[in-house]
Every structure is written in C-alpha cells, then in structure tokens.
Design an enzyme around this catalytic site. Structure first.
Site, PDB file in Angstrom:
ATOM      1  N   HIS A  54       0.838  -1.213   0.000  1.00 44.33           N
ATOM      2  CA  HIS A  54       0.000   0.000   0.000  1.00 44.33           C
ATOM      3  C   HIS A  54       0.873   1.264   0.000  1.00 44.33           C
ATOM      4  O   HIS A  54       0.611   2.208  -0.746  1.00 44.33           O
ATOM      5  CB  HIS A  54      -0.936  -0.023   1.204  1.00 44.33           C
ATOM      6  CG  HIS A  54      -1.633   1.285   1.463  1.00 44.33           C
ATOM      7  ND1 HIS A  54      -2.534   1.836   0.569  1.00 44.33           N
ATOM      8  CD2 HIS A  54      -1.548   2.164   2.500  1.00 44.33           C
ATOM      9  CE1 HIS A  54      -2.972   2.988   1.059  1.00 44.33           C
ATOM     10  NE2 HIS A  54      -2.394   3.216   2.216  1.00 44.33           N
ATOM     11  N   HIS A  78       3.694   7.403   4.737  1.00 46.17           N
ATOM     12  CA  HIS A  78       2.500   8.087   5.243  1.00 46.17           C
ATOM     13  C   HIS A  78       1.759   7.356   6.366  1.00 46.17           C
ATOM     14  O   HIS A  78       1.071   7.979   7.158  1.00 46.17           O
ATOM     15  CB  HIS A  78       1.542   8.454   4.091  1.00 46.17           C
ATOM     16  CG  HIS A  78       0.680   7.320   3.627  1.00 46.17           C
ATOM     17  ND1 HIS A  78       1.081   6.426   2.674  1.00 46.17           N
ATOM     18  CD2 HIS A  78      -0.573   6.934   4.001  1.00 46.17           C
ATOM     19  CE1 HIS A  78       0.119   5.529   2.468  1.00 46.17           C
ATOM     20  NE2 HIS A  78      -0.896   5.814   3.255  1.00 46.17           N
ATOM     21  N   GLU A  82       0.953   6.402  12.103  1.00 45.71           N
ATOM     22  CA  GLU A  82      -0.345   5.942  12.572  1.00 45.71           C
ATOM     23  C   GLU A  82      -0.382   4.428  12.780  1.00 45.71           C
ATOM     24  O   GLU A  82      -0.968   3.943  13.737  1.00 45.71           O
ATOM     25  CB  GLU A  82      -1.429   6.358  11.573  1.00 45.71           C
ATOM     26  CG  GLU A  82      -2.785   6.407  12.240  1.00 45.71           C
ATOM     27  CD  GLU A  82      -3.841   6.963  11.314  1.00 45.71           C
ATOM     28  OE1 GLU A  82      -3.635   6.944  10.095  1.00 45.71           O
ATOM     29  OE2 GLU A  82      -4.865   7.420  11.834  1.00 45.71           O
ATOM     30  N   ASP A  83       0.212   3.687  11.862  1.00 42.96           N
ATOM     31  CA  ASP A  83       0.101   2.221  11.939  1.00 42.96           C
ATOM     32  C   ASP A  83       1.431   1.512  12.164  1.00 42.96           C
ATOM     33  O   ASP A  83       1.450   0.306  12.387  1.00 42.96           O
ATOM     34  CB  ASP A  83      -0.520   1.670  10.647  1.00 42.96           C
ATOM     35  CG  ASP A  83      -1.895   2.258  10.376  1.00 42.96           C
ATOM     36  OD1 ASP A  83      -2.727   2.205  11.294  1.00 42.96           O
ATOM     37  OD2 ASP A  83      -2.114   2.781   9.269  1.00 42.96           O
ATOM     38  N   ASP A 146      -3.310   8.197  -1.443  1.00 45.56           N
ATOM     39  CA  ASP A 146      -3.624   7.166  -0.451  1.00 45.56           C
ATOM     40  C   ASP A 146      -5.063   6.676  -0.650  1.00 45.56           C
ATOM     41  O   ASP A 146      -5.342   5.485  -0.729  1.00 45.56           O
ATOM     42  CB  ASP A 146      -3.437   7.805   0.940  1.00 45.56           C
ATOM     43  CG  ASP A 146      -3.925   6.933   2.078  1.00 45.56           C
ATOM     44  OD1 ASP A 146      -3.647   5.717   2.051  1.00 45.56           O
ATOM     45  OD2 ASP A 146      -4.572   7.476   2.997  1.00 45.56           O
ATOM     46  N   ASP A 268     -22.491  13.927 -25.220  1.00 43.26           N
ATOM     47  CA  ASP A 268     -21.062  13.688 -24.994  1.00 43.26           C
ATOM     48  C   ASP A 268     -20.816  12.313 -24.385  1.00 43.26           C
ATOM     49  O   ASP A 268     -19.902  12.124 -23.619  1.00 43.26           O
ATOM     50  CB  ASP A 268     -20.473  14.789 -24.106  1.00 43.26           C
ATOM     51  CG  ASP A 268     -21.098  14.820 -22.731  1.00 43.26           C
ATOM     52  OD1 ASP A 268     -22.186  14.220 -22.561  1.00 43.26           O
ATOM     53  OD2 ASP A 268     -20.502  15.429 -21.823  1.00 43.26           O
TER      54      ASP A 268
HETATM   55 MN    MN Z   1      -2.744   4.742   3.873  1.00 46.46          MN
END
Ligand code: MN
Length: 495
Positions: A54, A78, A82-83, A146, A268
């Site tokens: 990821h 990123h 957090e993780d 993300d 269109d």
């Molecule tokens: Mn993420």
C-alpha cells in the site's frame, strides 16, 4: 504476495521517478523504503497483501503525477506513524522537517469520518485538513493518492465498510480533486465510489448504455478519419483520442429533469478530444472541424481557452452534427492544457520543475512555489481564513459544504471575469464574491442583460451585472433566506 513483489514495485517506482527526475540522488528514497518496510513488517492489509504494498502504491501514484521527491518519500512513510509505531521525531531525525511535516499532515487528516461519528469530530478533521492544505497542498495530494489506492482495493473490505468509505470519497475527496483541478483522479474516485455505493444503478447504466456507445463509436471512427485527413492536408499536427463518458457522470446526467434517461439527449457519451501543440492550432482545428461538420446552433461553442474555468481548466468545446446527424461533442486543447486538466496542481509543479533543469528537485519545491499554487486556488485560502473566524463547528461545516464541496457554477461579470459560485447562488452571492463591500450598494441585478429578482438562481455561463446605488444602503436581513455563500451571509450580517 511476498517480498519479491515489494521489490518489483520499488523498482517500478525508481524507474518512474528517473523518467522525470533525471539522475538526482535517490539515497533518501532507499532509506525511506527500508524504514517503511521495517515499520510495517509483519502487517497485512485486509486483502492479505503485505502493508508495504500500500505504501509503495501510494508512492507510485504520486510519482505518476511527477511530484517532487519529498512528496514521494512522504507517500512511502505516510502510515508509519499511525500504523507503524514511528514518531514524528524519528521522521525529523531521519528525513528532515519537510518530510516529517508532510507525513504529520497526512496523519492528521487521515480520519475524516462522515458516517458514524459525531459531527463535531468530523468538522474538526475537515478543519485540520483545510489548515494543512493551506500550509502545503502536497498534504492533500498525498492524501488523495492514499485514498485512490484504498478505493482501488476496496473489494477486500466488508460491504458496510465499502459503502462508508465510498460515500466519504464521493462527498469529500472527489469534489476536492475537482476543486484542485485534478480531473483524472476525480473521475476515477467517482467511478469507484459509484460502483460500491449504488451497485444497482451502476449495473443499470452499464447495461442500458451499451447500445448507445456502440452507435456513437461508429460515427466517431468516421469523424476521426476525416479530421485527421484534413488537418494533414493543411499541415496541422494533431492527435485525436475518444473520451468515453464515465458511468457516474452519465448516471448523474440521465437522472436530470428534462433528460429522464433519454440517451438521445446526451451528446457527450463519447467526446472527441483533439490535441495540438499550440493555442493557434486549437483555433485552426476548430475551423477545420466546423468546415467538415456543421456546428449545432442551439448548443454553441464554449471557449475555455479565452476564458478558463476558475480551477484552471482550458479547452474549446463545440458540438457538431456528425454522420447520421448524431450530435457529437468535440474538445480541442493543447497537450499541456490536457496534462493540467488531468493532473491539476500536480502538473503545475511538474512544469515549473522541468523548466529549471539541473537543479535538485527538492530544492525547487520550497514554500514559494507552493504559495503560488495556493494563491491560484483562492477558496483554499478562504477556508483557512474562515476556520480561524468561525468558532461554531456546525457553521464551519455549512460553509465548507456549500462553498467548497457542492456543485459549482461559473458566472461571468460583464467584463468577462469569471467567478466560481455554488449551485443556486444569487446575484447577492455574486456581488459578495466580487467584493464584500459591494453588498451594501446593490440597487438591482441584471442577468444576461435583463433585470432579475435578487433571489434569482444563477446558472453556469450567466453574465451577472450589479447596478449600484449612489450611497451605502444597509442590506436587508431577509436576504439571508436565499443567499448561498458564507461570504454573502457575512457581508449581510456584519453590515
Ligand atoms: Mn494509507
């Protein structure tokens, strides 16, 4: 998946970066890859993929937008705070303040919850997001990358979660991508959200539209051929691509009153896009197209090259009668305009960087550059301003919802300046957008040359003119009942 896949993905990333970043040192990128691999070691996504995939995919998306190396490193990192158990201090120490700021910004905005959370919490998060955005737009670009990867892999989650994330994407992130002028991402986010959020409508649109796409495809082939041939004879270099309308925007159009699922009223469903090298050639091609195919008098031409949309979009749109008298939309633009329409703010960086060859990219993307981009997007600045003023979170949410995330109309002043206003905005909203002081001098309003009531709902393309009184005259509070923008409300209340 195994480690082999992550190293393949990493090689891909390096290849992409080298394609636009030359031979700049990638030492810090290697370090970030190792740092993230360690932080996420043993972690798996619900899909069963190692977590690092990821991180790599997010970085790969950012590289495909040709972003600077700090953004890509921040993309890799990123989720490490957090993780992955890393701290902001670790990041400062290893990668410097810039990268740490970006990761911190992304971490802070990672928790926008629309459903199942208290309104106050949601608003607080929106507030944070706009704040970080005003400081550095790259935070939002990383967040969008993300989200894009999360949406691409959404099938692994439970139906409940799918719907929740899809709704949030459709209500917050897709409009955000549109407001940043990143058309390509907006389209993909909407398409994926549509599939998960309204599966039945999604299938219905696909099935019902099939025969119409087929029919139009035939005309398109014939037209492409003719245009290529005539341009070649005249020595104009062009490239033509057919653009199939996304199912989500097709669905939105079909549902409109007056269209009511009549596919023959949609011109269109497939549009022809003609790319040229210069603006001069765009107009030459327009001439060619109109010589071969008759323009439709009612539907007219929109020249967004002469008058770009406020998000920067440039192109000439015309509708012509194709073979079998099908009405077909043709969009003419330069390659550069196209890249900007697809990549928006990201493209601005890419261009300013390519112009200054020889310098290391992360030196170029300093606050100056970013400021320029934020200035172009005045509404970002506005939101950041308001979030300072507005203490009540409900009120802030209203301002955000109506002013930033709702459907926008483009209104023109008699001089041709273009203002970007929410749906159902009135001449008073227009006046407030021109100048907040103007609201106290409104005598009457004209739209397209005719006097209209002040509660008139402006439509895209309207030319609005405010007739001024000689002296200041306090706005009436009754206007609060129909104005739409925060700027107008503020001007009325504070007078
Ligand atoms: Mn993420």
């Amino acid at each position: 998946m195994n480690t082999l896949d992550s190293s393949t993905k990493y090689q891909e990333l390096i290849k992409t970066i080298k394609s636009y970043n030359g031979e700049s040192s990638l030492d810090s990128l290697h370090k970030a890859f190792e740092f993230a691999s360690l932080a996420h070691s043993g972690q798996k996504r619900v899909s069963g993929d190692p977590y690092i995939i990821h991180s790599l995919e997010t970085a790969n998306i950012l590289a495909s937008w040709k972003l600077d190396i700090d953004s890509i490193i921040a993309g890799l990192l990123h989720d490490t705070v957090e993780d992955g158990g890393a701290t902001k201090e670790d990041l400062i120490k290893e990668f410097g303040e810039n990268v740490a700021f970006l990761v911190d910004g992304v971490t802070k905005v990672s928790d926008i919850r629309l459903i199942g959370s208290e309104q106050d919490e949601f608003v607080e998060n929106l507030r944070k997001m706009f704040l970080s955005m005003a400081k550095d737009l790259r935070v939002v670009l990383i967040k969008l990358a993300d989200r894009l990867h999360n949406m691409r892999t959404l099938s692994a989650l439970s139906v409940d979660k799918q719907k929740k994330i899809a709704r949030e994407t459709l209500e917050v992130f897709a409009p955000l991508a549109e407001r940043l002028g990143i058309g390509g991402i907006k389209g993909e986010l909407e398409e994926l959200s549509f599939k998960y959020l309204y599966p039945e409508d999604y299938k219905k649109v696909i099935n019902l539209s099939k025969p119409y796409y087929k029919k139009v495809e035939k005309s398109i082939k014939v037209m492409t051929h003719k245009i290529y041939r005539t341009c070649a004879e005249l020595g104009i270099l062009i490239e033509i691509r057919a653009r199939k309308k996304h199912y989500y925007s097709l669905w939105r159009k079909l549902e409109r009153i007056g269209i009511d699922w009549d596919f023959n009223k949609i011109f269109d469903i497939i549009a022809l896009r003609i790319f040229t090298d210069s603006v001069k050639d765009c107009y030459a091609v327009l001439g060619v197209v109109h010589r071969i195919f008759k323009p439709t008098p009612q539907l007219g031409i929109s020249d967004f090259i002469a008058q770009p949309k406020p998000n920067g979009y440039q192109s000439i749109h015309t509708r012509v009668f194709g073979p079998d008298n099908h009405i077909v939309e043709i969009q003419i633009r330069t390659f550069k305009m196209h890249e900007e329409a697809e990549h928006g703010v990201a493209a601005h960086w890419a261009y300013s960087e390519r112009k200054s060859k020889g310098k290391i990219i992360h030196d170029l993307v300093k606050s100056e550059n970013i400021k320029v981009s934020v200035d172009k997007l005045q509404w970002v600045r506005q939101l950041a301003e308001w979030q300072k003023e507005i203490k009540d979170s409900g009120e802030f949410l209203e301002a955000v919802k109506f002013d930033a995330l709702s459907h926008r109309n483009f209104i023109f002043s008699p001089k041709g300046d273009v203002y970007d206003l929410p749906k159902d905005a009135t001449p008073i909203d227009f006046a407030a957008a021109v100048h907040s002081g103007l609201v106290g001098y409104i005598k009457s309003a004209k739209v397209n040359g005719k006097i209209v009531p002040l509660s008139y709902k402006l439509k895209s393309g309207d030319v609005c003119e405010i007739e001024k009184t000689k002296n200041y005259k306090s706005p009436t509070k009754d206007w609060l009942e129909f104005v739409r923008t925060h700027a107008a409300k503020k001007a009325i209340v504070q007078s």
